[in-house]
Enzyme design. Structure first.
Site, short mmCIF file in Angstrom:
data_model
loop_
_atom_site.label_atom_id
_atom_site.label_comp_id
_atom_site.label_asym_id
_atom_site.label_seq_id
_atom_site.Cartn_x
_atom_site.Cartn_y
_atom_site.Cartn_z
N THR A 16 0.80 -1.23 0.00
CA THR A 16 0.00 0.00 0.00
C THR A 16 0.84 1.28 0.00
OG1 THR A 16 -0.18 0.02 2.42
CG2 THR A 16 -1.90 -1.15 1.19
N ARG A 17 2.15 1.16 0.11
CA ARG A 17 3.00 2.35 0.12
C ARG A 17 4.24 2.12 -0.74
NH1 ARG A 17 2.08 6.03 4.28
NH2 ARG A 17 0.58 5.36 5.86
N SER A 142 17.66 -6.16 -0.99
CA SER A 142 18.29 -4.84 -0.89
C SER A 142 19.75 -4.96 -1.31
CB SER A 142 18.22 -4.31 0.55
OG SER A 142 19.03 -3.16 0.70
N TYR A 155 19.11 -5.51 9.65
CA TYR A 155 18.46 -5.38 8.35
C TYR A 155 19.29 -6.04 7.25
CZ TYR A 155 16.43 -3.09 4.24
OH TYR A 155 15.85 -2.84 3.02
N LYS A 159 18.35 -9.30 4.83
CA LYS A 159 18.33 -9.24 3.37
C LYS A 159 19.36 -10.21 2.76
CE LYS A 159 15.06 -6.21 2.88
NZ LYS A 159 13.74 -6.60 2.33
#
Length: 243
Positions: A16-17, A142, A155, A159
């Site tokens: 949604t973003r 990423s 993070y 990834k």
């Protein structure tokens, strides 16, 4: 070249973003039926729902936190009930925080690993029965996975793990005709504001001298989902402007 995905049934997490919204729109505009989700509703979800309603196809929105097993099961059940199965899964949902390693507790570590890595496993684990020959799984990774980033150990670890998960799933699901790939974005200009200093620094790091757009990533996702990429699996596809 216009890619038609008419008749394809697609799940996009975190749709949604930003990048996820661009991917969701692109699939709907290509003729696919799309089910997407976000952790909460809100203005962005409502706006996308209205947009999808005006786009031909069978489109749905579900509120689901993909780091919660019960929500993942409800999401997969919705794909079965509303779409009748799946041809494409895009694991896009993710979270990021910036925390020095000495301040990174186990709760913070698990939160990022659960959302960015474990959720992708859980969704494929529960949705694999809905995927037939020719299906495509696309995990949004990423470029930081191999480079590493200051204060983002959790993070980048998640990834990097996504690449390993993808390679293994590609080998395991390949005999069933299911392809699994990673999309590896560089720095993308979304609705999240970047300072002029940060934007200029990243622009100088890219060969093209600019940041990417969510739509440019969405185009590559459509390609990976289509029969044009029928011999691609286990790949990490960088879309980073030559950073």
């Amino acid at each position: 070249m216009h890619i038609s995905l008419s008749g394809k049934r697609v799940l996009v997490t975190g749709g949604t973003r930003g990048i996820g919204a661009a991917i969701t729109r692109a699939f709907a505009q290509a003729g696919a039926s799309v089910l997407t989700c976000s952790r909460t509703g809100g203005e962005a979800a409502d706006a996308l729902a209205r947009e999808l309603k005006a786009t031909p196809g069978d489109h749905h929105f579900v509120t689901a936190d993909v780091s919660r097993t019960e929500d993942v099961q409800r999401l997969v059940d919705a794909c079965q009930e509303r779409l009748g199965g799946l041809d494409v899964v895009v694991n896009n949902a993710g979270r990021i925080t910036h925390v020095p390693i000495e301040d990174l507790g186990m709760d913070g570590w698990r939160e990022i690993l659960d959302t960015n890595l474990t959720a992708a496993y859980d969704i494929v684990h529960r949705a694999v029965a809905l995927l037939g020959p020719g299906a495509s799984v696309i995990n949004v990774g990423s470029g930081s996975a191999l480079a590493g980033i200051h204060h983002r150990a959790h993070y980048t670890a998640a990834k990097a793990g996504l690449i390993g998960l993808t390679r293994s799933l590609a080998k395991e699901l390949g005999p069933r005709g299911v392809r699994v790939n990673v999309l590896s974005p560089g720095v993308i200009q979304t609705e999240a504001e970047l300072s002029e200093e940060v934007r200029t620094r990243y622009q100088k790091m890219t060969a093209l001298g600019r940041l990417g757009t969510p739509e440019e990533l969405a185009h590559v996702v459509l390609f990976l989902a289509s029969d044009l990429a029928s011999y691609m699996t286990g790949a990490t596809v960088s879309v980073d402007g030559g950073i």
